[in-house]
Structures are given as structure tokens and as C-alpha cells.
Scaffold this active site. Sequence first.
Site, mmCIF file in Angstrom:
data_model
loop_
_atom_site.group_PDB
_atom_site.id
_atom_site.type_symbol
_atom_site.label_atom_id
_atom_site.label_comp_id
_atom_site.label_asym_id
_atom_site.label_seq_id
_atom_site.Cartn_x
_atom_site.Cartn_y
_atom_site.Cartn_z
ATOM 1 N N LYS A 25 0.834 -1.219 0.000
ATOM 2 C CA LYS A 25 0.000 0.000 0.000
ATOM 3 C C LYS A 25 0.866 1.265 0.000
ATOM 4 C CE LYS A 25 -2.150 -1.173 3.856
ATOM 5 N NZ LYS A 25 -1.459 -2.458 4.172
ATOM 6 N N ARG A 32 -9.885 0.653 8.455
ATOM 7 C CA ARG A 32 -9.400 -0.662 8.867
ATOM 8 C C ARG A 32 -10.460 -1.479 9.586
ATOM 9 N NH1 ARG A 32 -3.646 0.105 8.698
ATOM 10 N NH2 ARG A 32 -2.608 -1.859 9.112
ATOM 11 N N ARG A 69 12.094 -6.425 5.404
ATOM 12 C CA ARG A 69 12.095 -5.008 5.823
ATOM 13 C C ARG A 69 12.622 -4.870 7.255
ATOM 14 N NH1 ARG A 69 6.626 -1.584 5.540
ATOM 15 N NH2 ARG A 69 6.111 -2.863 7.345
ATOM 16 N N ARG A 108 11.724 -1.958 11.598
ATOM 17 C CA ARG A 108 10.429 -1.500 12.133
ATOM 18 C C ARG A 108 9.976 -2.456 13.240
ATOM 19 N NH1 ARG A 108 5.232 0.078 8.356
ATOM 20 N NH2 ARG A 108 3.907 -1.156 9.727
ATOM 21 N N ARG A 157 -0.859 -9.269 13.137
ATOM 22 C CA ARG A 157 -1.377 -8.236 12.223
ATOM 23 C C ARG A 157 -2.198 -8.885 11.110
ATOM 24 N NH1 ARG A 157 4.183 -5.526 10.797
ATOM 25 N NH2 ARG A 157 3.035 -4.357 9.203
HETATM 26 P P1 AP5 Z 1 4.701 -1.488 1.907
HETATM 27 O O1 AP5 Z 1 4.515 -0.735 0.662
HETATM 28 O O2 AP5 Z 1 5.186 -0.769 3.124
HETATM 29 O O3 AP5 Z 1 3.361 -2.292 2.254
HETATM 30 P P2 AP5 Z 1 2.149 -1.841 3.169
HETATM 31 O O4 AP5 Z 1 0.964 -2.576 2.669
HETATM 32 O O5 AP5 Z 1 2.077 -0.354 3.253
HETATM 33 O O6 AP5 Z 1 2.682 -2.481 4.525
HETATM 34 P P3 AP5 Z 1 2.703 -1.912 6.012
HETATM 35 O O7 AP5 Z 1 3.439 -2.938 6.815
HETATM 36 O O8 AP5 Z 1 3.212 -0.525 6.087
HETATM 37 O O9 AP5 Z 1 1.173 -1.967 6.294
HETATM 38 P P4 AP5 Z 1 0.364 -2.102 7.585
HETATM 39 O O10 AP5 Z 1 -1.017 -1.999 7.090
HETATM 40 O O11 AP5 Z 1 0.667 -3.285 8.426
HETATM 41 O O12 AP5 Z 1 0.963 -0.911 8.437
HETATM 42 P P5 AP5 Z 1 0.417 0.507 8.825
HETATM 43 O O13 AP5 Z 1 1.592 1.375 8.878
HETATM 44 O O14 AP5 Z 1 -0.752 0.909 8.032
HETATM 45 O O15 AP5 Z 1 5.651 -2.723 1.572
HETATM 46 C C1 AP5 Z 1 6.098 -3.595 2.582
HETATM 47 C C2 AP5 Z 1 7.514 -4.072 2.192
HETATM 48 O O16 AP5 Z 1 7.432 -4.820 0.985
HETATM 49 C C3 AP5 Z 1 8.480 -2.913 1.921
HETATM 50 O O17 AP5 Z 1 9.760 -3.283 2.361
HETATM 51 C C4 AP5 Z 1 8.457 -2.787 0.384
HETATM 52 O O18 AP5 Z 1 9.655 -2.283 -0.122
HETATM 53 C C5 AP5 Z 1 8.218 -4.223 -0.038
HETATM 54 N N1 AP5 Z 1 7.459 -4.343 -1.284
HETATM 55 C C6 AP5 Z 1 6.388 -3.595 -1.681
HETATM 56 N N2 AP5 Z 1 5.944 -4.019 -2.874
HETATM 57 C C7 AP5 Z 1 6.735 -5.056 -3.233
HETATM 58 C C8 AP5 Z 1 6.765 -5.915 -4.369
HETATM 59 N N3 AP5 Z 1 5.886 -5.783 -5.379
HETATM 60 N N4 AP5 Z 1 7.688 -6.883 -4.403
HETATM 61 C C9 AP5 Z 1 8.584 -7.039 -3.395
HETATM 62 N N5 AP5 Z 1 8.635 -6.260 -2.287
HETATM 63 C C10 AP5 Z 1 7.692 -5.286 -2.214
HETATM 64 O O19 AP5 Z 1 -0.128 0.228 10.306
HETATM 65 C C11 AP5 Z 1 0.720 -0.150 11.367
HETATM 66 C C12 AP5 Z 1 -0.095 -0.261 12.645
HETATM 67 O O20 AP5 Z 1 -0.666 1.021 12.969
HETATM 68 C C13 AP5 Z 1 -1.294 -1.213 12.604
HETATM 69 O O21 AP5 Z 1 -0.923 -2.546 12.887
HETATM 70 C C14 AP5 Z 1 -2.204 -0.612 13.700
HETATM 71 O O22 AP5 Z 1 -1.749 -0.963 14.975
HETATM 72 C C15 AP5 Z 1 -1.985 0.879 13.519
HETATM 73 N N6 AP5 Z 1 -2.955 1.503 12.582
HETATM 74 C C16 AP5 Z 1 -2.659 2.057 11.379
HETATM 75 N N7 AP5 Z 1 -3.782 2.504 10.776
HETATM 76 C C17 AP5 Z 1 -4.811 2.209 11.618
HETATM 77 C C18 AP5 Z 1 -6.216 2.401 11.544
HETATM 78 N N8 AP5 Z 1 -6.794 2.960 10.458
HETATM 79 N N9 AP5 Z 1 -6.979 1.951 12.579
HETATM 80 C C19 AP5 Z 1 -6.411 1.392 13.679
HETATM 81 N N10 AP5 Z 1 -5.081 1.169 13.799
HETATM 82 C C20 AP5 Z 1 -4.276 1.586 12.783
#
Ligand code: AP5
Length: 190
Positions: free
Chosen positions: A14, A89, A128, A134, A145
Site C-alpha cells: 500500500k 481498517r 524489511r 520496524r 497483524r
Molecule cells: P509497503 O509498501 O510498506 O506495504 P504496506 O501494505 O504499506 O505495509 P505496512 O506494513 O506498512 O502496512 P500495515 O497496514 O501493516 O501498516 P500501517 O503502517 O498501516 O511494503 C512492505 C515491504 O514490501 C516494503 O519493504 C516494500 O519495499 C516491499 N514491497 C512492496 N511491494 C513489493 C513488491 N511488489 N515486491 C517485493 N517487495 C515489495 O499500520 C501499522 C499499525 O498502525 C497497525 O498494525 C495498527 O496498529 C496501527 N494503525 C494504522 N492505521 C490504523 C487504523 N486505520 N486503525 C487502527 N489502527 C491503525
Amino acid sequence: MKNIILFGAPGSGKGTQSTALVERYGLRHISTGDILRKEIQAQTELGNKAKELMDKGQLVPDAIIIAMIEELIAKSTEVKGFIFDGFPRTVAQAEALDSMLVRYGQKISSLLELVVPDDVVMQRLLLRKEQEGRSDDNEETITRRLQVYHTQTAPIAAHYAKQNLHHSVDGTGAVEEVTARLFQVVETLA
Ligand code: AP5
């Protein structure tokens, strides 16, 4: 205005793909995960509370997240639209977002779901962890997660499918290949 929800499991790409969509379409990127990590870095009260939950792979309460988004949307005048990344979410967050947008004469244009198998996202996030360190990218927290995603977040896809706004996109393969698939769908949006 184009208001896109970029949806998918942790590690589905994402954040990575949001960058490409922002560059191409000039949309405002809203990542609730990035906002929360900034709060943690600044050691605010919200940041300290969020860190505890994020390190356990649990969600931050809906009321906090919804208030945060409401404030951001209210402040964002003269934008071409939004990319919501990591929000909504829960179905409660999705319903709150829909009503907020109605108040601004807006609506969601599409929910784009990046479909990536759990074993692939596990590999990506463990890599990562090595590269960026992280704190929620360890095997136990990633597993939690993913459970939270499948039980609390995945039902949002059905919420937008009912409104004919759900599009699945294969999120595997090279980053550029995934970007090209996303652009193809976005070009079809009104
Ligand atoms: P990346 O692009 O970072 O993927 P992502 O889907 O954004 O993954 P995240 O881990 O950031 O998502 P998340 O939903 O768990 O975390 P968030 O920060 O929202 O890619 C991931 C890795 O893969 C990178 O190293 C990238 O380079 C690599 N990659 C990408 N595409 C690739 C490809 N095609 N091939 C190979 N490698 C690739 O949330 C974190 C925490 O915050 C949650 O657990 C929760 O506690 C809280 N939180 C956040 N939002 C909310 C909400 N709305 N409500 C309640 N709690 C929330």
C-alpha cells in the site's frame, strides 16, 4: 475528485504503490500508520498509547483514528482527491469515512485491493525488518497483524463491493508491474 482506498494486508504494498499513485494523479496521501509513527517519534500521549497497541499488532481505537482523519479532511482544501492507505481498517471506520465525505459533497471512487498471499507478505516484512528495523515487523507481530487484517479489516471489501466500488489487483510480482495494473484500473474511474 478521485478518492481512492488502497487496501490490502500488511506488506501488500500500500505504501509503495501510494507513492506512484500520488506522483501520477496528484492526490493527497493519507497513511494512518505514518501519522501514528510520527506521534510515536514525538512521544505524544497518543503516540505512547498507539505504540503499545502497534507493537502487539492490534488496532488503535476507531474513535481516535476517525477524529484524526476528520481533522485532516477538514484542513485539506483544494486537493484533487485522496489516497487512503491503511484506513479504513474496520467497517465502523469505513462507515464514518463515507459519512464524512458526504458532508464535503464527496464519495469514495474506488477501493483497490492489493491481493498478496500471507506467506509472501511475511517474507517481505521480515526482509524489511532486516533493512529498516520496524518494531512491528517481527514474526509474532506480523502473524497477529495478519489475523487482525483477516478478521477486522477484510470485511471492508464487501462493504464497498455492495456499492460496486471494489477492484482486486494482483499485488505480486515486481513493484512496476503492480503499479501498471493499478494505473489500468484507475484510468477506468470516472
Ligand atoms: P509497503 O509498501 O510498506 O506495504 P504496506 O501494505 O504499506 O505495509 P505496512 O506494513 O506498512 O502496512 P500495515 O497496514 O501493516 O501498516 P500501517 O503502517 O498501516 O511494503 C512492505 C515491504 O514490501 C516494503 O519493504 C516494500 O519495499 C516491499 N514491497 C512492496 N511491494 C513489493 C513488491 N511488489 N515486491 C517485493 N517487495 C515489495 O499500520 C501499522 C499499525 O498502525 C497497525 O498494525 C495498527 O496498529 C496501527 N494503525 C494504522 N492505521 C490504523 C487504523 N486505520 N486503525 C487502527 N489502527 C491503525
